[in-house]
Every structure is written in C-alpha cells, then in structure tokens.
Write an enzyme that holds these catalytic residues in place. Structure first.
Site, short mmCIF file in Angstrom:
data_model
loop_
_atom_site.label_atom_id
_atom_site.label_comp_id
_atom_site.label_asym_id
_atom_site.label_seq_id
_atom_site.Cartn_x
_atom_site.Cartn_y
_atom_site.Cartn_z
CG HIS A 153 -1.95 -1.02 1.26
ND1 HIS A 153 -1.69 -2.27 1.76
CD2 HIS A 153 -3.24 -1.01 0.87
CE1 HIS A 153 -2.80 -3.00 1.66
NE2 HIS A 153 -3.74 -2.26 1.12
CG ASP A 180 -4.19 -5.43 -4.19
OD1 ASP A 180 -5.30 -4.99 -3.82
OD2 ASP A 180 -3.33 -5.84 -3.37
#
Length: 218
Positions: A69, A144
C-alpha cells in the site's frame, strides 16, 4: 444474502517472513501445504453458498517486509523456491476451480527479469506467461487496488491501466482516476496498442462470471 457475488478471498500468501507488515494474520500460516489445504476448503465452502472467489496476492506476498500500500516490495527468491512455497497455494486454488486471481504490487526478478523492476500487476511474464500459459488459469485476473503506492508510482493512472491490461488483467480495481483509466484504455485500443480481441477476451470472462451468479437474468 447481502447481494455480494464475489469475495476477494482467500488469501493464498504463505507468511514465511515474521516481519511482514501487511499479510501476517491475513495468511493461513507459514506452511505451503497447510495454506493450500485451507485455500481449497475456503473455495469449496464459498461455492456451496453461491459465492465466487478470488485468490490473492499472485504470485505471493508472504515473504516481504514492505507494505505494498505504501511502496513496491521486491521478492528476491529463485524460481525453485517460488514453486515450492509461493506458487503452491495458487496451483491448488486453480485446480480447485477458483474464479479469479488477484495480482500483487510486488516485483519478482526471478519471474520477470525486466531491467527496471515492475510489479506483477504490470508484468506480462507473470500474468500471461506464468499464470495464463504455465498454470493454465482461464478465469478472471483482477488487479489489486490501483490507488496503492506499490503500483501507482509506475506511471500516470491511464498508463498504469493500459500496462495492466497489456500484462493480462481483466478487471482494473480502484484506479485513482477512473475516467483517465477508461480513456487511456480506449485510446490504446483505437491506436492499436491493445487489440480489440484482447478486450473481447476479458469481456467474455466478465460476462461468464456474471452468468455463473445469475446476473444475466432479468
């Protein structure tokens, strides 16, 4: 019952790195055989209730010390180790008929020796050659989230979207600028960089998935 037709689960990452900041307790464990067994059981249980499954994060996010992330991890293991550990649960999931595979925003030099490190999400050797051709996966390839720093630093939103499609993705999850992503893919098709046949393949997979859960019925 809640109107959710697809789960972005199970997690197939083998958590062999105790310093992993993002997978850790999301994983079924550190043993490839145990993880594989539980992945298969999850798929079977979900299917029994009519829920589609998407196994993640391909080709394996368990042995990393970086949160994708926030930045792009690099998995520096060789192919033999990948076969024995990281890829084992994904093979099991594919054999069990998993509906989708979610990509990881991490670089794996052993699988993609491209001079400039790039995440699996944008890698044709990983998504097309390995996943589609070698592992014979015919279902949905889902990225993702594209707003994660592990991938979005590799280009503007439109360029990242185009590169993901070229790599082999069918569904572009959560681009930071949806309009830019759509416009860039449309432009790439019109200019011949992405073939219409390539888009048609993805559309057919999406429509087939919708048919499985009855979304094509009135």
């Amino acid at each position: 019952a809640a109107g959710i037709h697809m789960a972005f689960a199970p997690v197939a990452d083998v958590n062999v790195n105790p310093d992993n900041p993002v997978i850790n307790t999301r994983s079924y464990g550190s043993d490839p055989a145990s993880v594989s067994s539980r992945v298969v059981q999850f798929i079977a249980g979900a299917r029994s209730a009519g829920l589609m499954t998407v196994v993640k994060h391909f080709p394996g996010h368990g042995d990393t010390e970086t949160d994708s992330h926030l930045a792009m991890p690099v998995l520096g293991v060789d192919r033999l180790r990948m076969d024995e550990v990281e890829l084992a649960p994904f093979r099991a999931a594919i054999e069990a008929g998993v509906d989708g595979v979610m990509t990881a925003h991490l670089a794996v030099p052993a699988l993609d020796p491209w001079a400039t490190l790039r995440p699996a999400t944008l890698s044709p050797p990983i998504l097309t050659h390995l996943l589609r051709e070698e592992l014979s996966f015919g279902g949905l390839v889902v990225t993702d989230a594209l707003h994660m720093d592990g991938v979005k630093r590799h280009g503007r939103p439109g360029q990242v979207a185009v590169d993901a499609v070229l790599a082999g993705a069918d569904i572009l999850l959560m681009p930071p600028d949806e309009e830019a992503a759509i416009d860039a893919v449309v432009t790439a098709v019109r200019r011949g960089r992405i073939s219409e046949a390539r888009i048609d393949h993805s559309v057919r997979r999406v429509l087939a998935a919708k048919a499985v859960v009855g979304l094509t019925q009135g």
